[in-house]
Structures are given as C-alpha cells and as structure tokens.
Design a protein around this motif. Structure first.
Motif, mmCIF file in Angstrom:
data_model
loop_
_atom_site.group_PDB
_atom_site.id
_atom_site.type_symbol
_atom_site.label_atom_id
_atom_site.label_comp_id
_atom_site.label_asym_id
_atom_site.label_seq_id
_atom_site.Cartn_x
_atom_site.Cartn_y
_atom_site.Cartn_z
ATOM 1 N N ILE A 1 1.679 5.845 -14.495
ATOM 2 C CA ILE A 1 0.271 5.920 -14.082
ATOM 3 C C ILE A 1 -0.193 5.886 -15.831
ATOM 4 O O ILE A 1 -1.210 5.223 -15.599
ATOM 5 N N TRP B 1 2.322 1.224 -3.725
ATOM 6 C CA TRP B 1 0.875 2.234 -3.961
ATOM 7 C C TRP B 1 0.681 3.192 -4.170
ATOM 8 O O TRP B 1 0.779 4.370 -4.739
ATOM 9 N N LEU B 2 0.510 4.091 -2.656
ATOM 10 C CA LEU B 2 0.988 5.648 -2.830
ATOM 11 C C LEU B 2 1.824 6.511 -3.745
ATOM 12 O O LEU B 2 1.866 7.047 -4.098
ATOM 13 N N ARG C 1 1.209 5.849 -7.210
ATOM 14 C CA ARG C 1 0.073 6.958 -7.937
ATOM 15 C C ARG C 1 0.812 8.386 -8.036
ATOM 16 O O ARG C 1 0.624 9.509 -8.490
ATOM 17 N N LYS C 2 2.294 9.195 -7.235
ATOM 18 C CA LYS C 2 3.009 10.178 -7.430
ATOM 19 C C LYS C 2 3.513 10.192 -8.825
ATOM 20 O O LYS C 2 3.680 11.215 -9.608
ATOM 21 N N LYS D 1 3.899 10.694 -12.592
ATOM 22 C CA LYS D 1 1.986 10.335 -13.637
ATOM 23 C C LYS D 1 3.290 9.341 -14.459
ATOM 24 O O LYS D 1 1.889 8.980 -15.316
ATOM 25 N N GLN E 1 0.886 -1.016 0.117
ATOM 26 C CA GLN E 1 -0.163 -0.141 0.160
ATOM 27 C C GLN E 1 0.752 0.777 0.040
ATOM 28 O O GLN E 1 0.404 2.209 -0.484
#
Length: 342
Positions: free
Chosen positions: A48, A38-39, A42-43, A45, A35
């Motif tokens: 993602i 994953w955080l 997500r930063k 770009k 987790q």
C-alpha cells in the motif's frame, strides 16, 4: 441445600426451536475474486505504501516542471553546478537545501550569494546550468514511458505466444520453444547494439531491444499455465459445445491467468527501468537533449566527488521506483495466489 430446592419442570426439557431457513443465511456480502484479492492486498502495508509512493512520483514527474517554472533544456552557464536551494527549507540548518557547499578546506560557502543569484533551484543545476529538478521530472517521465511500453509489448507478445504454444502442443510447441531458447541465448547487449546500428539511439531502439527478448519469460509462464488448464472440465465443456480454439484461448484460458500475467508484468517494469538506466549509463541509451534517469546518473557520476547532488536525486528517484514496483508485485503475488489465502 439451596440447589436441592430448585424445581425442574417439563418445559426446561423441551427441545429448542431452530429456524431452519437461517441455516444457510449469508451474514457477509459476497465478494468476487478481485474484491477478495484487494482485501488481502490492503493487509500488506508495504504494498500500500509503495502504491502511494508510485502515485506521488508519477504526479511529481508530470506536474513538477509546471511548478518549477524552468525548462529542462535551457542552459544558463553562469548558474552551473549550483547546489540545492528550496524556499523555507533553506532556513533549516540540518537540511541540505540551503545552497551551501563545503570546500576542500572544510569551510562552507553560500554559492548563490557568491554568484549573486536570487533564483531557487530545488535540486540544483548541472554543468551546463540546467535546472536539475525539471530534468529529473522529465527523465522520470521518459524512464516510465519506456518501461511501461516495453512491459506492454512483453505482455502482448508473451501471452499470445505462450498461450498458442501451450494450447496446441505437439510439434508446433516443440518448434516454438526451440525458437525461444535460441532467442533467450542471445545476450541483450548484442541485440541493443544491433538495434542501434539499424535505428538511431533513442526511445525506439531501446524499446525494441527490451521487447525482443523480454517476452520470453512471460511466454514460458503462460505456456505452463495453459498446459495445466487446457485439460480441465470447463475447457472440455467449451470444446464439446463447439467453441473455436481462439475463443477457448482468449475467452476461457487467459481470463483465468490474469493474476499470473499481472504479477509478471509488474516485475518486468522495474527490470525494464534498470536495463534502460544501464544502457544509458554505458552510453548506448538516449542522446542529448533527451534525458532519462540513466543518463542523468551517468552525467552526475562523472563529477560525483565535486558535485554529488547531480547524481543523488536521480538515483533516489530510480531507487524508489524500482523498490516500490517490486513491493507492489510481491503484494499482488501474495494476494492473487490461492495458496497464500488466510
């Protein structure tokens, strides 16, 4: 003068009342390692966006032939070498989807009207009149299948080999590393030719050729991580409690290397796609009627000046896949590396 008239009472000097039970209170929910990773992903770009693009490409590869309504192997010679033509988009003049072709004298001709064709070929057709959109979709399926299968074999062989070599060490490690050095010194192209001599040119021979040498780098990384971790306290505790060597390797050491293994696997996928495309481009890859992105680029390269659309679309797909997988691997490396934490 007003400040001098303020009265200071004893209660203003009383010590603050602090609830000691709140000193160790956790305001945010606890996160496990994945987790937390994953955080951080997500930063990123680029990672993602690359994930979204890869998902869209995979969906298009498997659902595209259903929407086109055409077969990849069906030959329609009167419809050969047609340019791209897409409904609605054909009305936008600055997009190359109107079925027009520029001749050598500079004039533009509507090839569909000239040949009396009312069908739409979204990516055009090749020299045999086969729908290029369907062939690109099925070629993407085959390229991804070969890449994922080769990456899976690399991971299984390399992780097991490297973990055993690094854990036991000594003479066994010496012999195993000399074998990997001999294997890595053999050019991949030689191994591919040998595979083609033993097997027929196809998916099996290409996958075996990729798997025979691709696991070496994974084995070296896992060996180095194993040698670093095998002397740590949790391994010594497991050994003291009577755990077997296999249990220590597969239950304690390898779970702590999941991040490194995942990153190397993600990097091996675009390498496998490029190697398969290279083999197909030089004629050692898949044979008709099967088609990968490499064979489609090879077919289009032969008529690049006359019909550039045949090579442009598979080149765009293979470029997107390779760039996106590399960006995802970079994002995972930054997220799973403890040194990169904020």
């Amino acid at each position: 003068m007003a400040n001098s008239q303020i009265k200071l009472t004893k209660d203003k000097f009383a010590p603050a009342i602090i609830d000691s039970s709140l000193g160790e209170a956790i305001d945010k929910p606890s996160l496990n390692a994945w987790q937390d990773a994953w955080l951080r992903v997500r930063k990123n770009k680029a990672a993602i966006v690359s994930m979204v693009v890869i998902v869209l490409v995979i969906l298009l590869a498997f659902t595209g032939p259903l929407f086109s309504g055409k077969e990849a192997k069906t030959q329609t010679l009167p419809h050969n070498n047609l340019p791209s033509r897409i409904p609605v988009l054909e009305n936008i003049s600055w997009l190359p989807f109107d079925g027009m072709r520029t001749l050598n004298n500079g004039t533009q001709v509507d090839i569909y009207e000239q040949k009396g064709i009312e069908e739409y070929y979204w990516f055009g057709t090749d020299g045999l009149g086969r729908d290029l959109f369907t062939r690109v979709c099925e070629g993407t399926q085959i390229s991804l299948y070969i890449a994922f299968l080769a990456a899976l074999l690399d991971m299984l062989i390399g992780v097991t080999y490297g973990a055993v070599s690094g854990y036991f060490g000594g003479r066994l490690d010496n012999y195993m590393q000399r074998f990997t050095e001999i294997l890595s010194s053999i050019p991949n192209l030689v191994i591919v030719i040998l595979m083609i001599l033993v097997f027929k040119p196809g998916i099996v021979s290409i996958t075996l050729a990729l798997a025979l040498t691709g696991w070496v780098s994974m084995a070296r990384v896992v060996r180095a991580q194993t040698m670093k971790m095998k002397e740590q306290e949790f391994v010594l505790a497991s050994r003291t409690l009577g755990a077997s060597n296999a249990k220590i390797i597969f239950k304690h050491l390898l779970p702590n290397m999941v991040g490194v293994i995942l990153i190397n696997t993600m990097f091996s996928i675009p390498n496998a796609i490029f190697f398969e495309a290279f083999l197909s481009f030089i004629g050692l890859g898949l044979q008709d009627p099967l088609a990968s992105l490499g064979t489609l680029i090879d077919d289009g390269f032969k008529t690049l000046r006359l019909y550039p659309h045949i090579v442009i679309y598979p080149a765009i797909f293979i470029s997107l896949i390779m760039i996106c997988f590399n960006m995802i691997a970079d994002g995972l490396r930054d997220a799973l590396d403890p040194k990169m934490r904020d």
